[in-house]
Write a protein that holds these residues in place. Structure first.
Motif, PDB file in Angstrom:
ATOM      1  N   GLY A 274      17.712  -8.555  15.008  1.00 56.53           N
ATOM      2  CA  GLY A 274      18.526  -9.148  15.402  1.00 56.53           C
ATOM      3  C   GLY A 274      18.129 -10.914  14.726  1.00 56.53           C
ATOM      4  N   PHE A 275      16.413 -11.259  15.223  1.00 54.79           N
ATOM      5  CA  PHE A 275      15.829 -12.628  15.220  1.00 54.79           C
ATOM      6  C   PHE A 275      15.536 -12.431  14.145  1.00 54.79           C
ATOM      7  CE2 PHE A 275      12.352 -14.978  16.009  1.00 54.79           C
ATOM      8  CZ  PHE A 275      13.687 -15.897  16.932  1.00 54.79           C
ATOM      9  N   GLU A 276      15.405 -13.246  12.998  1.00 56.67           N
ATOM     10  CA  GLU A 276      15.712 -13.427  11.569  1.00 56.67           C
ATOM     11  C   GLU A 276      14.019 -14.342  11.216  1.00 56.67           C
ATOM     12  OE1 GLU A 276      19.321 -15.250   8.813  1.00 56.67           O
ATOM     13  OE2 GLU A 276      20.496 -12.476   9.973  1.00 56.67           O
ATOM     14  N   SER A 277      13.376 -14.499  12.076  1.00 56.38           N
ATOM     15  CA  SER A 277      11.943 -15.129  11.744  1.00 56.38           C
ATOM     16  C   SER A 277      10.843 -14.697  12.223  1.00 56.38           C
ATOM     17  CB  SER A 277      12.435 -16.380  12.322  1.00 56.38           C
ATOM     18  OG  SER A 277      11.372 -17.641  11.452  1.00 56.38           O
ATOM     19  N   LEU A 278       9.734 -14.369  10.757  1.00 54.90           N
ATOM     20  CA  LEU A 278       8.808 -14.040  12.073  1.00 54.90           C
ATOM     21  C   LEU A 278       8.046 -15.359  11.610  1.00 54.90           C
ATOM     22  CD1 LEU A 278       8.026 -10.773  11.341  1.00 54.90           C
ATOM     23  CD2 LEU A 278       8.045 -11.832  13.564  1.00 54.90           C
ATOM     24  N   ASN A 279       6.894 -15.821  12.427  1.00 54.27           N
ATOM     25  CA  ASN A 279       5.414 -16.215  11.902  1.00 54.27           C
ATOM     26  C   ASN A 279       5.133 -15.626  10.541  1.00 54.27           C
ATOM     27  OD1 ASN A 279       2.480 -16.964  12.083  1.00 54.27           O
ATOM     28  ND2 ASN A 279       3.835 -18.261  13.207  1.00 54.27           N
ATOM     29  N   VAL A 280       4.280 -16.351   9.749  1.00 56.69           N
ATOM     30  CA  VAL A 280       3.740 -15.495   8.756  1.00 56.69           C
ATOM     31  C   VAL A 280       2.339 -14.860   9.150  1.00 56.69           C
ATOM     32  CG1 VAL A 280       2.610 -17.900   7.991  1.00 56.69           C
ATOM     33  CG2 VAL A 280       2.948 -16.731   5.803  1.00 56.69           C
ATOM     34  N   SER A 281       1.952 -15.699   9.878  1.00 55.01           N
ATOM     35  CA  SER A 281       1.011 -14.129  10.621  1.00 55.01           C
ATOM     36  C   SER A 281       1.297 -12.956  10.985  1.00 55.01           C
ATOM     37  CB  SER A 281      -0.250 -15.223  11.374  1.00 55.01           C
ATOM     38  OG  SER A 281       0.374 -15.973  12.591  1.00 55.01           O
ATOM     39  N   ASN A 282       2.242 -13.361  11.514  1.00 58.14           N
ATOM     40  CA  ASN A 282       2.537 -12.546  11.846  1.00 58.14           C
ATOM     41  C   ASN A 282       3.249 -11.028  11.306  1.00 58.14           C
ATOM     42  OD1 ASN A 282       3.958 -13.872  14.741  1.00 58.14           O
ATOM     43  ND2 ASN A 282       2.003 -12.844  14.925  1.00 58.14           N
ATOM     44  N   ALA A 283       3.841 -11.541  10.297  1.00 52.70           N
ATOM     45  CA  ALA A 283       4.308 -10.832   9.148  1.00 52.70           C
ATOM     46  C   ALA A 283       3.543 -10.710   8.828  1.00 52.70           C
ATOM     47  CB  ALA A 283       5.617 -11.720   8.313  1.00 52.70           C
ATOM     48  N   ALA A 284       2.045 -11.402   7.755  1.00 51.93           N
ATOM     49  CA  ALA A 284       0.723 -10.765   7.544  1.00 51.93           C
ATOM     50  C   ALA A 284       0.737  -9.433   8.446  1.00 51.93           C
ATOM     51  CB  ALA A 284       0.001 -11.576   6.701  1.00 51.93           C
ATOM     52  N   ALA A 285       0.227 -10.336   9.206  1.00 55.61           N
ATOM     53  CA  ALA A 285      -0.823  -8.565  10.305  1.00 55.61           C
ATOM     54  C   ALA A 285       0.352  -7.052   9.811  1.00 55.61           C
ATOM     55  CB  ALA A 285      -0.544  -8.908  11.730  1.00 55.61           C
ATOM     56  N   ILE A 286       2.170  -7.028   9.774  1.00 50.68           N
ATOM     57  CA  ILE A 286       2.605  -5.835  10.039  1.00 50.68           C
ATOM     58  C   ILE A 286       2.529  -5.264   8.616  1.00 50.68           C
ATOM     59  CG2 ILE A 286       5.374  -5.381   9.830  1.00 50.68           C
ATOM     60  CD1 ILE A 286       5.334  -7.503  11.982  1.00 50.68           C
ATOM     61  N   ALA A 287       2.569  -6.420   7.852  1.00 50.23           N
ATOM     62  CA  ALA A 287       1.961  -6.035   5.608  1.00 50.23           C
ATOM     63  C   ALA A 287       0.589  -5.396   5.888  1.00 50.23           C
ATOM     64  CB  ALA A 287       1.940  -7.099   5.255  1.00 50.23           C
ATOM     65  N   LEU A 288       0.161  -5.589   6.310  1.00 52.27           N
ATOM     66  CA  LEU A 288      -1.274  -5.437   6.240  1.00 52.27           C
ATOM     67  C   LEU A 288      -1.505  -3.771   6.729  1.00 52.27           C
ATOM     68  CD1 LEU A 288      -3.430  -8.851   6.474  1.00 52.27           C
ATOM     69  CD2 LEU A 288      -4.180  -6.451   5.040  1.00 52.27           C
ATOM     70  N   TYR A 289      -1.014  -3.763   8.053  1.00 47.42           N
ATOM     71  CA  TYR A 289      -0.617  -2.257   8.771  1.00 47.42           C
ATOM     72  C   TYR A 289       0.046  -1.003   8.012  1.00 47.42           C
ATOM     73  CZ  TYR A 289       0.853   1.193  12.087  1.00 47.42           C
ATOM     74  OH  TYR A 289       1.577   2.403  13.141  1.00 47.42           O
ATOM     75  N   GLU A 290       1.229  -2.049   7.731  1.00 47.78           N
ATOM     76  CA  GLU A 290       2.283  -1.324   6.252  1.00 47.78           C
ATOM     77  C   GLU A 290       1.092  -0.648   5.125  1.00 47.78           C
ATOM     78  OE1 GLU A 290       5.161   0.516   6.737  1.00 47.78           O
ATOM     79  OE2 GLU A 290       5.596  -0.233   8.804  1.00 47.78           O
ATOM     80  N   ALA A 291       0.687  -1.357   4.371  1.00 45.77           N
ATOM     81  CA  ALA A 291      -0.509  -1.172   3.453  1.00 45.77           C
ATOM     82  C   ALA A 291      -1.138  -0.352   4.211  1.00 45.77           C
ATOM     83  CB  ALA A 291      -0.795  -2.360   3.287  1.00 45.77           C
ATOM     84  N   SER A 292      -2.225  -0.072   5.076  1.00 52.45           N
ATOM     85  CA  SER A 292      -2.825   1.024   5.549  1.00 52.45           C
ATOM     86  C   SER A 292      -2.459   2.103   5.725  1.00 52.45           C
ATOM     87  CB  SER A 292      -3.868   0.484   6.911  1.00 52.45           C
ATOM     88  OG  SER A 292      -2.862   0.043   7.904  1.00 52.45           O
ATOM     89  N   LYS A 293      -1.136   2.267   6.149  1.00 53.28           N
ATOM     90  CA  LYS A 293      -0.447   3.111   6.680  1.00 53.28           C
ATOM     91  C   LYS A 293      -0.230   4.245   5.089  1.00 53.28           C
ATOM     92  CE  LYS A 293       3.348   2.576   8.590  1.00 53.28           C
ATOM     93  NZ  LYS A 293       4.402   3.260   9.867  1.00 53.28           N
ATOM     94  N   ALA A 294       0.104   3.200   3.861  1.00 49.48           N
ATOM     95  CA  ALA A 294       0.613   3.867   3.187  1.00 49.48           C
ATOM     96  C   ALA A 294      -0.791   4.164   1.915  1.00 49.48           C
ATOM     97  CB  ALA A 294       0.891   2.910   2.307  1.00 49.48           C
ATOM     98  N   ARG A 295      -1.711   3.998   2.401  1.00 49.68           N
ATOM     99  CA  ARG A 295      -3.131   4.365   1.766  1.00 49.68           C
ATOM    100  C   ARG A 295      -3.545   6.240   2.355  1.00 49.68           C
ATOM    101  NH1 ARG A 295      -5.064  -0.953   2.645  1.00 49.68           N
ATOM    102  NH2 ARG A 295      -6.610  -0.233   3.882  1.00 49.68           N
ATOM    103  N   SER A 296      -2.930   5.746   4.165  1.00 49.17           N
ATOM    104  CA  SER A 296      -3.378   6.573   4.420  1.00 49.17           C
ATOM    105  C   SER A 296      -2.604   8.238   4.146  1.00 49.17           C
ATOM    106  CB  SER A 296      -3.452   6.853   5.766  1.00 49.17           C
ATOM    107  OG  SER A 296      -2.265   6.708   6.167  1.00 49.17           O
ATOM    108  N   ARG A 297      -1.056   8.105   3.541  1.00 51.71           N
ATOM    109  CA  ARG A 297      -0.599   9.417   2.471  1.00 51.71           C
ATOM    110  C   ARG A 297      -0.676  10.142   1.581  1.00 51.71           C
ATOM    111  NH1 ARG A 297       3.620   4.897   4.668  1.00 51.71           N
ATOM    112  NH2 ARG A 297       3.922   4.594   2.762  1.00 51.71           N
ATOM    113  N   ARG A 298      -1.844   9.195   0.617  1.00 49.12           N
ATOM    114  CA  ARG A 298      -2.226   9.509  -0.829  1.00 49.12           C
ATOM    115  C   ARG A 298      -2.531  10.984  -0.498  1.00 49.12           C
ATOM    116  NH1 ARG A 298      -6.776   6.286  -4.879  1.00 49.12           N
ATOM    117  NH2 ARG A 298      -6.195   8.187  -6.206  1.00 49.12           N
TER     118      ARG A 298
END
Length: 298
Positions: A274-298
């Motif tokens: 319910g907290f609708e704001s993330l620091n952009v550097s935190n958001a980038a770290a999460i996005a990079l983690y999700e992208a690494s997971k997506a690559r591993s699912r190949r």
């Protein structure tokens, strides 16, 4: 999360010397919104106190400070033989003992001298390296072959955020960072300190126009995923094994409209708390983690 729409571009057709290392440049910089989601009393001076040393004008764009940023810069082949390395006696002894100078001459100074060179509150850890900002690499240098993840920053200007994103991008194995030549901080000073040496190891392309850069990347086989807190698509569903450009925008304005229009998909990081704001550097770290997971699912 608030809208997540926040340098190193080729100046000629040739690639910079030193492979993936960066060359210092002698002059200054070269060249679609995502939505929501992330009187005290004076005291009389003591006439017996010693006068305080005055702090001269600080040029943080030409300074690196702190152990990790300076040692990484010393190890960067593109820095060899360049810059003025200043160290306290203890740090100078460490550099000599461990062979960390990489051909640079160490100038031994006292801590107070370093403090006078730096912005108020800067933590130098006994090391300051005065150098020219990095010139960077060509976009194609990090885009060919099309594989993995590239991070694109749309008008991120806060050095702490950009430095933290460099650090996360290196940690998650990103190919490089793309920024616009204008409206982007120099890879030195507080940015380099926050990056903890990542700016010396992760290639960065400074381009004139991000939309055209996305067109070039698309032609080379890259798919652009822009972070937009107002999107109905989740980041996890938007990502797959294909070569991906993660596009991040500034915390205030998000990704600009034209840049967003050049993304293949806009996606959000769901925040069930319910907290609708993330620091952009935190958001980038999460996005990079999700992208690494997506690559591993190949």
């Amino acid at each position: 999360m608030s809208r997540i729409p926040e340098r190193n571009d080729r100046k000629s057709g040739g690639k910079p010397a030193g492979g993936r290392g960066f060359k210092p440049r002698s002059a200054g910089p070269t060249g679609g919104p995502a939505k929501g989601g992330w009187s005290p009393r004076a005291t009389e001076a003591d006439p017996t106190a010693a006068p305080r040393a005055s702090r001269g004008k600080v040029d943080a764009d030409t300074l690196l400070w702190g152990r990790h940023p300076v040692l990484a810069a010393l190890a960067n082949p593109a820095r060899k033989g360049m810059g003025r390395l200043m160290a306290t006696p203890d740090r100078a002894a460490e550099i000599e003992r461990d062979g960390l100078a990489h051909g640079h001459k160490v100038e031994i100074v006292e801590p107070q001298q370093l403090e006078r060179l730096l912005p108020q509150g800067a933590v130098h850890q006994g090391l300051v390296f005065k150098v020219q900002p990095l010139e960077g690499v060509a976009l194609e240098d990090i885009a060919e072959p099309a594989k993995g993840v590239i991070v694109m920053l749309d008008q991120l200007t806060d050095p702490q955020n950009v430095g933290a994103i460099f650090r996360s991008a290196l940690a998650f194995g990103a190919r490089g960072i793309v920024v616009q030549d204008r409206h982007s901080p120099v890879l030195a000073g507080a940015l380099a300190k926050a990056a903890a040496g990542a700016t010396e190891r992760l290639p960065c392309a400074r381009v004139t126009n991000l939309s055209r850069a996305l067109e070039t990347l698309a032609d080379l086989g890259w798919r652009a995923v822009g972070l937009d807190g107002a999107s109905d698509e989740t980041l996890e569903n938007a990502l797959d094994h294909r070569p991906t450009v993660l596009v991040m925008g500034s915390e205030g304005d998000g990704i600009r409209r034209l840049v967003a229009e050049h993304c293949d998909v806009l996606a959000k990081i769901p925040m069930p708390g319910g907290f609708e704001s993330l620091n952009v550097s935190n958001a980038a770290a999460i996005a990079l983690y999700e992208a690494s997971k997506a690559r591993s699912r190949r």
